[in-house]
Write a protein that holds these residues in place. Structure first.
Motif, PDB file in Angstrom:
ATOM      1  N   MET A   1       0.845  -1.194   0.000  1.00 33.58           N
ATOM      2  CA  MET A   1       0.000   0.000   0.000  1.00 33.58           C
ATOM      3  C   MET A   1       0.876   1.238   0.000  1.00 33.58           C
ATOM      4  O   MET A   1       1.737   1.383   0.836  1.00 33.58           O
ATOM      5  CB  MET A   1      -0.874  -0.003   1.262  1.00 33.58           C
ATOM      6  CG  MET A   1      -1.552   1.315   1.510  1.00 33.58           C
ATOM      7  SD  MET A   1      -2.427   1.410   3.076  1.00 33.58           S
ATOM      8  CE  MET A   1      -1.117   1.899   4.173  1.00 33.58           C
ATOM      9  N   VAL A   2       0.706   2.100  -0.954  1.00 30.68           N
ATOM     10  CA  VAL A   2       1.352   3.401  -0.918  1.00 30.68           C
ATOM     11  C   VAL A   2       0.326   4.395  -0.397  1.00 30.68           C
ATOM     12  O   VAL A   2      -0.860   4.085  -0.294  1.00 30.68           O
ATOM     13  CB  VAL A   2       1.890   3.830  -2.300  1.00 30.68           C
ATOM     14  CG1 VAL A   2       3.014   2.911  -2.738  1.00 30.68           C
ATOM     15  CG2 VAL A   2       0.810   3.872  -3.331  1.00 30.68           C
ATOM     16  N   LEU A   7      -4.174  12.141   0.088  1.00 28.87           N
ATOM     17  CA  LEU A   7      -3.098  12.663   0.932  1.00 28.87           C
ATOM     18  C   LEU A   7      -2.051  13.362   0.071  1.00 28.87           C
ATOM     19  O   LEU A   7      -1.528  14.414   0.452  1.00 28.87           O
ATOM     20  CB  LEU A   7      -2.468  11.541   1.757  1.00 28.87           C
ATOM     21  CG  LEU A   7      -1.354  11.970   2.707  1.00 28.87           C
ATOM     22  CD1 LEU A   7      -1.839  13.017   3.710  1.00 28.87           C
ATOM     23  CD2 LEU A   7      -0.806  10.755   3.441  1.00 28.87           C
ATOM     24  N   ALA A   8      -1.767  12.803  -1.085  1.00 24.32           N
ATOM     25  CA  ALA A   8      -0.811  13.431  -2.001  1.00 24.32           C
ATOM     26  C   ALA A   8      -1.299  14.826  -2.399  1.00 24.32           C
ATOM     27  O   ALA A   8      -0.532  15.782  -2.421  1.00 24.32           O
ATOM     28  CB  ALA A   8      -0.606  12.559  -3.232  1.00 24.32           C
ATOM     29  N   HIS A   9      -2.573  14.935  -2.713  1.00 22.40           N
ATOM     30  CA  HIS A   9      -3.142  16.236  -3.080  1.00 22.40           C
ATOM     31  C   HIS A   9      -3.030  17.225  -1.918  1.00 22.40           C
ATOM     32  O   HIS A   9      -2.613  18.365  -2.109  1.00 22.40           O
ATOM     33  CB  HIS A   9      -4.600  16.080  -3.515  1.00 22.40           C
ATOM     34  CG  HIS A   9      -5.237  17.381  -3.853  1.00 22.40           C
ATOM     35  ND1 HIS A   9      -4.941  18.065  -5.013  1.00 22.40           N
ATOM     36  CD2 HIS A   9      -6.129  18.148  -3.175  1.00 22.40           C
ATOM     37  CE1 HIS A   9      -5.633  19.191  -5.027  1.00 22.40           C
ATOM     38  NE2 HIS A   9      -6.359  19.266  -3.931  1.00 22.40           N
ATOM     39  N   THR A  61       6.918   7.225  -1.526  1.00 26.00           N
ATOM     40  CA  THR A  61       5.753   6.998  -0.675  1.00 26.00           C
ATOM     41  C   THR A  61       4.432   7.077  -1.433  1.00 26.00           C
ATOM     42  O   THR A  61       3.421   6.583  -0.951  1.00 26.00           O
ATOM     43  CB  THR A  61       5.734   7.989   0.498  1.00 26.00           C
ATOM     44  OG1 THR A  61       5.865   9.314  -0.011  1.00 26.00           O
ATOM     45  CG2 THR A  61       6.886   7.710   1.463  1.00 26.00           C
ATOM     46  N   TYR A  62       4.435   7.699  -2.613  1.00 23.90           N
ATOM     47  CA  TYR A  62       3.229   7.737  -3.446  1.00 23.90           C
ATOM     48  C   TYR A  62       3.393   6.851  -4.676  1.00 23.90           C
ATOM     49  O   TYR A  62       2.606   6.933  -5.608  1.00 23.90           O
ATOM     50  CB  TYR A  62       2.896   9.173  -3.859  1.00 23.90           C
ATOM     51  CG  TYR A  62       2.601  10.045  -2.674  1.00 23.90           C
ATOM     52  CD1 TYR A  62       1.421   9.890  -1.958  1.00 23.90           C
ATOM     53  CD2 TYR A  62       3.520  10.985  -2.243  1.00 23.90           C
ATOM     54  CE1 TYR A  62       1.160  10.671  -0.846  1.00 23.90           C
ATOM     55  CE2 TYR A  62       3.259  11.766  -1.129  1.00 23.90           C
ATOM     56  CZ  TYR A  62       2.082  11.610  -0.441  1.00 23.90           C
ATOM     57  OH  TYR A  62       1.829  12.385   0.655  1.00 23.90           O
ATOM     58  N   GLY A  63       4.426   6.031  -4.692  1.00 29.86           N
ATOM     59  CA  GLY A  63       4.656   5.114  -5.797  1.00 29.86           C
ATOM     60  C   GLY A  63       5.519   5.723  -6.885  1.00 29.86           C
ATOM     61  O   GLY A  63       5.824   6.916  -6.875  1.00 29.86           O
TER      62      GLY A  63
END
Length: 125
Positions: A1-2, A7-9, A61-63
């Motif tokens: 799971m990344v 959360l990235a946004h 962390t976001y791939g």
């Protein structure tokens, strides 16, 4: 799971603006300076960056499919600003490693909790 896209946004809109001014100075943090693949525009992305014997490693962390990673891979180089120093880096390599060996021990355990197994290795030029 990344980490999730929501959360990235949030991090792009809020957290990066707050941490950006400090990311190039704090231990374990840095700023990757890269150019957009299509726009040619310069971007500065704050992230966690750690030194290696010949360069730096970044936990994705976001791939590996984020724009900044694609930009660096397409260009073949970027700059890393960390601890007040600017480094030109190249030879970007994606590494998938479930043991998280490229990372320092304390960080390795945290990344295991969130399931991060992809990393970007960058050599100092």
């Amino acid at each position: 799971m990344v980490l999730p896209e929501r959360l990235a946004h949030f991090n792009r809109v809020v957290t990066n603006r707050v941490t950006g001014p400090f990311a190039g100075w704090l231990p374990g943090f840095g700023m990757v300076v890269h150019k957009g693949r299509r726009s040619g525009k310069e971007f500065r992305t704050p992230l966690n960056v750690f030194r290696t014997d010949d360069g730096f490693v970044v936990a994705l962390t976001y791939g590996p499919d984020t724009d900044w990673v694609k930009n660096v891979l397409a260009a073949g180089h970027a700059e890393i600003i960390t601890r007040g120093e600017k480094w030109r880096v190249g030879d970007p390599r994606l590494v998938h490693d479930g043991s998280r060996r490229p990372m320092p021990p304390g960080v390795r355990q945290f990344l295991g909790l969130v399931g991060v197994e992809d990393f970007l290795l960058l050599r100092r030029e």
